[in-house]
Design an enzyme around this catalytic site. Structure first.
Site, PDB file in Angstrom:
ATOM      1  N   GLU A 209       0.871  -1.172   0.000  1.00 35.44           N
ATOM      2  CA  GLU A 209       0.000   0.000   0.000  1.00 35.44           C
ATOM      3  C   GLU A 209       0.907   1.221   0.000  1.00 35.44           C
ATOM      4  OE1 GLU A 209      -3.064  -0.133  -0.531  1.00 35.44           O
ATOM      5  OE2 GLU A 209      -3.516  -2.229  -0.124  1.00 35.44           O
ATOM      6  N   CYS A 243      -2.155   9.208   2.672  1.00 31.47           N
ATOM      7  CA  CYS A 243      -1.692   8.628   1.401  1.00 31.47           C
ATOM      8  C   CYS A 243      -2.662   8.877   0.264  1.00 31.47           C
ATOM      9  CB  CYS A 243      -1.430   7.128   1.570  1.00 31.47           C
ATOM     10  SG  CYS A 243      -2.877   6.172   2.066  1.00 31.47           S
TER      11      CYS A 243
END
Length: 456
Positions: A209, A243
């Site tokens: 990720e 993110c």
């Protein structure tokens, strides 16, 4: 070495098959949920010490989301662990076909610092639900949250089942040298490459990720005031250290000036005229990142914010105008409260601009034009995103979350987490009463005719 010892003991414990029963997994999830509730105030305090997060933001973006994920998986786990029957082809008559989800074994979870509790716990929940043993590595950049995570997990689980390893690069390197059965990493692209390289040497499957420069497109048909409100929320949440935060804005040229005024309005409305005095506004994680972000602002046209307090690590919500594709701030993920603005005239120009970069983790589009919406979804590749909102697509257990290309591989949340940490065994159980002779030699003309009929 302690890390090597932990890894070996977890492999021994996994081979005892205790983690594979539904009852064991459900009990572990139940204990985890109740322990998190017990330590809720300590978690909030740690998040404030590490990042300056308010108790509201800590619950909204970390504790509450973790508990929601836990509740969803607890409710659905019994169905997920069941053997799944699938249709059997005529060519395999008579037989039964089915799939069994089995745990990989021992799992390494490396968590980041920006959401240090949630992004550690959510993959752990999936790994436990799938029946694995886990080593959790919290971020050294968030030491208070790391300590609370260790306190929570060591208090309810033996190390041979779930272990927490604290520390920095030395510990990360030692962990990556172990032969885990699966690695789940959340963090930067640069470190993700190291993780993938280490895993490849031992053929260990991974989920990465990562992140990247997630664009936000605002066209002339959008509800500009509402779009600005939702963009300000998503961009400056956790001081931009998210993110999936909108990394830059692509706004249609003829509505740019009006949209900038709305952005300024909502920044003042949400954070006050003096954001550095807002106790609910998080800070930058450390001096290194503070200096990096301030360096990116240098030489740019600041139309809002642009100042900070290095001693307290606060940086005001900032808007940059007249940014170009070659500007330094467009060469890396910002990961801070700075929004660069670029413009486009028609949709093709915006699409081409995004395509020239790497595939982003997220994309956001504000429009009232259904044709524009369909075109963006069809033509552009990205991990996930929102139409007429920002970042909320990851706040559900009913959809997977993950990247594509340089923004990551694999996904998790809800059932996707269970699947990520499980290997699916495909089984055909052939009955012994009838044995159709077509597949056996000698091959004849009539066998070939029958074969074609069976496999059509």
């Amino acid at each position: 070495m302690e890390i090597e010892s932990i890894a070996k003991r977890q492999k021994v414990f996994f081979e005892k098959n205790r983690t594979k029963s539904y009852e064991f997994r459900q009990k572990a999830l139940f204990r985890l949920r109740h322990t998190i509730l017990h330590y809720e105030k300590e978690i909030e305090k740690a998040l404030y010490q590490d990042l300056g997060k308010s108790d509201f933001e800590s619950y909204m973006t970390e504790i509450g989301m973790t508990l929601s994920e836990l509740n969803y998986i607890e409710k659905n786990l019994k169905n997920w662990v069941k053997e799944k029957s699938v249709p059997t082809p005529m060519a395999q008559f008579m037989a039964k076909s089915f799939e069994i989800a089995e745990p990989y074994g021992t799992v390494l979870i490396i968590a980041p610092w920006n959401y240090p509790f949630m992004l550690c716990m959510e993959p752990l929940i999936g790994a436990i639900a799938a029946g694995n043993c886990c080593v959790v590595k919290p971020s050294a950049y968030a030491p208070y949250t790391s300590a609370v995570i260790k306190k929570i997990l060591s208090g309810i689980f033996p190390e041979e089942f779930v272990a927490v390893v604290e520390g920095g690069r030395e510990e990360n390197t030692a962990l990556l040298d172990q032969k885990f059965d699966y690695i789940f990493f959340t963090g930067s692209k640069a470190v993700g490459k190291v993780v993938l390289e280490k895993a490849a040497k031992n053929l260990i499957p991974v989920t990465l990720e990562l992140g990247g420069k997630s664009p936000c497109i605002v066209d002339e048909t959008a509800n500009l005031k509402l779009a600005a409100k939702r963009l300000v929320f998503g961009k400056y949440l956790n001081s931009g250290q998210t993110c999936v935060a909108p990394d830059y804005l692509l706004v249609q040229e003829n509505v740019k000036e009006q949209f900038i005024e709305y952005l300024k309005y909502w920044i003042d409305k949400m954070f006050g005229k003096e954001p550095l005095n807002n106790r609910n506004y998080p800070r930058i994680i450390n001096e290194k990142h503070y200096d990096r972000i301030m360096k990116l602002i240098e030489g740019e046209t600041v139309v809002k914010g642009g100042c900070g307090n290095r001693e307290k690590l606060f940086l005001t919500p900032t808007i940059l105008d007249h940014v170009t594709e070659k500007s330094p701030i467009m060469q890396e993920e910002i990961f801070g409260p700075v929004l660069p603005i670029l413009t486009y005239r028609d949709l093709n120009e915006a699409e081409d601009f995004i395509k020239r970069g790497e595939k982003p983790l997220a994309l956001y589009l504000f429009t009232r034009n259904l044709k524009t919406e369909q075109e963006i979804l069809k033509k552009l590749s990205f991990g996930g995103g929102c139409i007429n909102d920002t970042i909320i697509h990851l706040a559900t257990s009913r959809m997977g979350f993950g990247g594509v290309g340089a923004s990551g591989m694999g996904s998790y949340h809800g059932k996707r987490s269970f699947d990520t940490f499980s290997h699916t065994k495909s089984i055909v159980k052939k009955y012994q009463g009838i044995d159709i002779p077509i597949r056996y030699q000698p091959y004849t003309f009539w066998k070939k005719k029958l074969l074609r009929w069976f496999l059509k």
